[in-house]
Design a protein around this motif. Structure first.
Motif, PDB file in Angstrom:
ATOM      1  N   LYS A  86      -1.568   2.142  -8.886  1.00 11.67           N
ATOM      2  CA  LYS A  86      -2.743   2.837  -9.423  1.00 11.67           C
ATOM      3  C   LYS A  86      -2.900   2.707 -10.927  1.00 11.67           C
ATOM      4  O   LYS A  86      -3.997   2.761 -11.449  1.00 11.67           O
ATOM      5  CB  LYS A  86      -2.678   4.325  -9.062  1.00 11.67           C
ATOM      6  N   ARG A  87      -1.786   2.570 -11.643  1.00 14.15           N
ATOM      7  CA  ARG A  87      -1.887   2.529 -13.108  1.00 14.15           C
ATOM      8  C   ARG A  87      -1.860   1.105 -13.663  1.00 14.15           C
ATOM      9  O   ARG A  87      -1.726   0.906 -14.857  1.00 14.15           O
ATOM     10  CB  ARG A  87      -0.786   3.396 -13.727  1.00 14.15           C
ATOM     11  N   SER A 126       3.719   2.334  -6.996  1.00 13.26           N
ATOM     12  CA  SER A 126       2.276   2.603  -7.005  1.00 13.26           C
ATOM     13  C   SER A 126       1.563   1.639  -7.951  1.00 13.26           C
ATOM     14  O   SER A 126       2.012   1.405  -9.067  1.00 13.26           O
ATOM     15  CB  SER A 126       2.022   4.039  -7.455  1.00 13.26           C
ATOM     16  N   LEU A 136       9.178   7.512  -6.787  1.00 14.76           N
ATOM     17  CA  LEU A 136       7.904   6.878  -7.145  1.00 14.76           C
ATOM     18  C   LEU A 136       8.051   6.117  -8.458  1.00 14.76           C
ATOM     19  O   LEU A 136       8.560   6.646  -9.431  1.00 14.76           O
ATOM     20  CB  LEU A 136       6.809   7.942  -7.284  1.00 14.76           C
ATOM     21  N   GLU A 142       0.430  11.116  -9.137  1.00 14.40           N
ATOM     22  CA  GLU A 142      -0.678  10.202  -9.415  1.00 14.40           C
ATOM     23  C   GLU A 142      -1.893  10.922  -9.989  1.00 14.40           C
ATOM     24  O   GLU A 142      -2.825  10.281 -10.465  1.00 14.40           O
ATOM     25  CB  GLU A 142      -1.064   9.448  -8.138  1.00 14.40           C
ATOM     26  N   GLU A 189       5.699   3.936 -11.237  1.00 12.39           N
ATOM     27  CA  GLU A 189       4.307   3.710 -11.616  1.00 12.39           C
ATOM     28  C   GLU A 189       4.206   2.668 -12.736  1.00 12.39           C
ATOM     29  O   GLU A 189       3.960   3.022 -13.894  1.00 12.39           O
ATOM     30  CB  GLU A 189       3.658   5.023 -12.064  1.00 12.39           C
ATOM     31  N   THR A 196      -2.978  12.170  -1.764  1.00 14.44           N
ATOM     32  CA  THR A 196      -2.832  11.846  -3.189  1.00 14.44           C
ATOM     33  C   THR A 196      -1.496  12.418  -3.632  1.00 14.44           C
ATOM     34  O   THR A 196      -1.227  13.593  -3.383  1.00 14.44           O
ATOM     35  CB  THR A 196      -3.961  12.495  -4.011  1.00 14.44           C
TER      36      THR A 196
END
Lengths: 340, 181
Positions: A56-57, A54, A9, B66, A11, B62
């Motif tokens: 998301k951030r 990701s 992952l 995260e 980020e 999720t």
């Protein structure tokens, strides 16, 4: 128990960071925002990226702003719940707020994003299944196999575009901004699609949708979204239709558009809708008969297949019903349309 | 594998898990918080619902990584949060679910109660339609929805000091004795 396959992952916190990662890892990488589409698909063994980036951030990609000219800029990681509840979206693009409010269920709308719904993978009842299930069937055209279970002898995947917001954005003339290591390019949402269920977008998988731009609509803009589904929550559309109806100063229709979804690989714009409706005033018999003509037109042009759950004949018979109800709801400034 | 510092039910917990582990897997198999249930594991059923920064989300979709930096509330945290807020006993939602018999097998119940709690935090007096909409992402496979809706209404009645709803099973049954209620 469904487990995710192994991946690394990443980020990033900026769009540049995300595009650099996508350029670095090429086809080994995929982007994720809300994860409500990608994670179930990965749990089903449909994608096995080595790296997941990701978004998301990335703060810059979230939020809704109204430009001076009245157009909307919707960050791609704005959640569907935020979009559905946004006052500017409800005011200037009611059909978009309605469509977002009908996607899946409350938790999934809190997680799922505006950009993710546009970039949603196509869906098929022979594809969105566990690996065990698909292997037992001998796989299919879209993933690992060579035959299509929807169209006998079919050489082209017909998995269905199932995104509620995509037809709405098409009817509103929205534009998408894609970022990559080469820079930013803008694509009108109507020109994004191609008739290939395996990957129905004219965008590379490495490109990141960063923003949706909805132009200011006409003064008398009305819009509505209709969604056929089995249950009143959670489900993908069995049929969806987005209506734009612009009324002139005299109250008659000055412009109109009708785009349907959950049929074939790309959202389908019904042809000749505008010429049938223009000049008709809602509430009159002429309007009602024009609406019926449009419904008949949709019945002729939209042909549901056995690609998604729900009997295809049942779905086809409900196409004109939903088109008629959604057009009438738009004319009254109401909506969304759904029977459950 | 990465070290994760999570804020779960007000506790700062450190654990380690691979990148591809979901929040649900870390809660259940690293932190021992098995109240969040693993149902469909693909976002349909709502049994894994937890509150992330006060909002109901699905822990099965999720990633644990995260959730770093967010406040996670699981069913185990409902009573401590209630006590910390000056209450006594269990959270009124839990109490109402208990008294209304709002469970059959009980598998959906943690998710149901967390979604209901989030709804009541946002809107202390929702009507039946608003409750139904808020709970529409939580499936009860035993189909015991009526008692679940009544439980939420009972919790509301207590907080607003109004008359609790008469259970649906007593309606249209004139022969039910009043003392049986």
């Amino acid at each position: 128990m469904l487990r995710l396959p192994k991946f690394r992952l990443e980020e990033p916190t900026t769009v540049e960071g995300a595009t650099a990662l996508m350029a670095e890892h090429g086809e080994d990488a995929m982007v994720v925002a809300g994860g409500t589409d990608l994670w179930p698909n990965m749990k089903h063994g449909l994608f096995e990226p080595k790296v997941v980036v990701s978004l998301k951030r990335v703060e810059a990609m979230r939020g809704i702003t109204v430009d001076e000219d009245g157009s909307l800029r919707i960050g791609a990681t704005t959640t569907l719940a935020e979009m559905a509840q946004s006052a500017p979206v409800q005011a200037s693009a009611p059909a978009l707020a309605q469509a977002a409010s009908l996607v899946a269920g409350p938790q999934l709308r809190t997680m799922g994003t505006a950009g993710g719904n546009v970039m949603l993978d196509t869906r098929c009842q022979w594809y969105n299944q566990t690996h065990f299930w698909r292997k037992s069937l001998g796989y299919c055209l879209k993933k690992d196999g060579t035959v299509c279970h929807v169209v006998a002898g079919g050489r082209k995947c017909v998995a269905a575009a199932s995104n509620d917001t995509a037809p709405t954005l098409m009817s509103l003339g929205a534009t998408l901004a894609f970022a990559s290591a080469d820079g930013i390019r803008e694509v009108p949402v109507g020109e994004l699609w191609k008739a290939d269920g395996i990957w129905n977008k004219k965008a590379e998988r490495s490109e990141i949708l960063t923003e949706i731009r909805v132009p200011k609509q006409a003064a008398g803009h009305r819009g509505a979204y209709g969604k056929l589904r089995d249950r009143g929550s959670i489900d993908y559309p069995l049929f969806g239709c987005a209506v734009r109806m612009d009324l002139g100063e005299d109250g008659a229709v000055a412009g109109a558009d009708l785009v349907c979804v959950a049929l074939v690989a790309r959202p389908l714009r019904i042809k000749r809708v505008e010429e049938l409706l223009v000049g008709k005033t809602p509430g009159t018999e002429a309007f009602d008969s024009a609406v019926q003509e449009v419904a008949d037109l949709a019945y002729a042009q939209a042909k549901p297949m056995d690609n998604i759950p729900g009997d295809a004949e049942y779905r086809r018979e409900l196409v004109p019903v939903y088109v008629r109800r959604t057009l009438q709801a738009a004319a009254r400034g109401e909506g969304p349309v759904h029977h459950v | 594998m990465r070290v994760l510092t999570l804020d779960v039910n007000g506790d700062r917990l450190e654990t380690a898990a691979p990148d591809h582990w979901t929040l649900l897997e870390v809660l259940r198999y690293k932190l021992g918080l098995t109240g969040s249930k693993q149902g469909c594991d693909k976002g349909d059923c709502g049994a894994c619902t937890v509150l992330v920064d006060g909002k109901p989300v699905l822990a099965c979709l999720t990633l644990a990584a995260e959730a770093v930096g967010s406040k996670v509330t699981t069913i185990e945290g409902l009573r401590p949060a209630h006590l910390e807020g000056g209450g006594t006993g269990v959270d009124p939602v839990q109490d109402a679910f208990d008294r209304c018999g709002a469970l059959q097998c009980g598998f959906c119940q943690p998710g149901m109660m967390l979604t209901a709690r989030a709804l009541l935090n946002e809107n202390p007096n929702p009507d039946r339609t608003e409750i139904q909409k808020a709970l529409s992402g939580n499936l009860c496979r035993c189909t015991g929805y009526t008692q679940i809706l009544e439980a939420v209404e009972t919790a509301i009645a207590e907080s607003t000091e109004s008359e609790p709803p008469r259970p649906a099973w007593t309606q249209d049954h004139p022969h039910v004795r009043e003392d049986a209620l």
